[in-house]
Design an enzyme around this catalytic site. Structure first.
Site, PDB file in Angstrom:
ATOM      1  CG  HIS A 152      -0.340  -0.104   2.673  1.00  0.00           C
ATOM      2  ND1 HIS A 152       0.408   1.062   3.091  1.00  0.00           N
ATOM      3  CD2 HIS A 152       0.032  -0.979   3.489  1.00  0.00           C
ATOM      4  CE1 HIS A 152       0.853   0.817   4.205  1.00  0.00           C
ATOM      5  NE2 HIS A 152       0.926  -0.303   4.474  1.00  0.00           N
ATOM      6  CD  GLU A 173       1.851  -5.559   7.893  1.00  0.00           C
ATOM      7  OE1 GLU A 173       2.139  -6.775   8.146  1.00  0.00           O
ATOM      8  OE2 GLU A 173       2.636  -4.548   7.673  1.00  0.00           O
TER       9      GLU A 173
END
Length: 211
Positions: free
Chosen positions: A10, A83
């Site tokens: 990202h 994550e």
């Protein structure tokens, strides 16, 4: 032709800049991150991806959406691409973590956080699951996070855990490219898209450039 997979991290967030552990905290992109996502999308669109899948966290999904707008593809969402959970460390800076948990800091094992092997397993399984949807010449773009992506790739390549740190961390909106061969997946590119630069990530200090 063979199936390929692009693993895209990202774009930048404010917590990246402040070197705060993000983990499962749902932080959005900052202005730089939005621009990074647009630039990455313009490059990756030329590869003609056929499937885009993203973590459910905003910073990844918004990065994936920039590519979807250019390609006309939908963004599938998979929570398994999140994550690594940071437990008590989420929202804290590296300095705060080191001061409060010096022993755990050296091992990079957050109290209440996810075990590194569990993260590697869930991300690699998600990558395998989604790559199974590809045609023989298809291209999957997986939009995820720094530590999660690196660990998933390491597991997918079959590296023993003691060698996982040979894969450096990914910069914001940088990507790795894998190709499936007769003996499994192989790494074609890693941390592509930018020149080497300091990386602020939830990943272990042993593998980040600024660790």
């Amino acid at each position: 032709m063979s199936r390929r997979m692009v693993c895209l991290r990202h774009g930048q967030t404010l917590w990246n800049v402040e070197q705060r552990f993000q983990g499962h905290t749902d932080i959005g992109l900052d202005e730089v991150g939005v621009a990074q996502a647009a630039r990455a999308a313009s490059l990756l669109a030329s590869l003609r991806p056929t499937v885009i899948v993203s973590s459910d966290l905003r910073r990844a999904h918004d990065t994936a959406s920039a590519l979807a707008r250019l390609t006309g593809l939908d963004v599938f969402v998979d929570k398994d691409l999140r994550e690594r959970g940071g437990g008590a460390w989420e929202g804290l800076t590296r300095e705060e973590i080191k001061a409060g948990w010096p022993v755990e800091y050296e091992a990079w094992e957050a109290p209440g956080g996810e075990v590194v092997t569990d993260v590697a397993d869930r991300v690699a399984e998600a990558m395998t699951r989604w790559s199974g949807r590809l045609d023989d010449d298809g291209l999957l773009v997986v939009v995820s996070h720094g530590a999660a992506t690196r660990l998933g790739i390491a597991r997918l390549l079959g590296l023993p855990q003691e060698l996982w740190s040979v894969l450096g961390s990914l910069g914001n909106c940088s990507w790795s490219v894998l190709e499936e061969g007769r003996r499994g997946w192989r790494l074609l590119e890693h941390n592509a898209g930018t020149l080497p630069e300091p990386v602020s990530s939830d990943d272990s200090p042993a593998v980040t450039a600024d660790g």
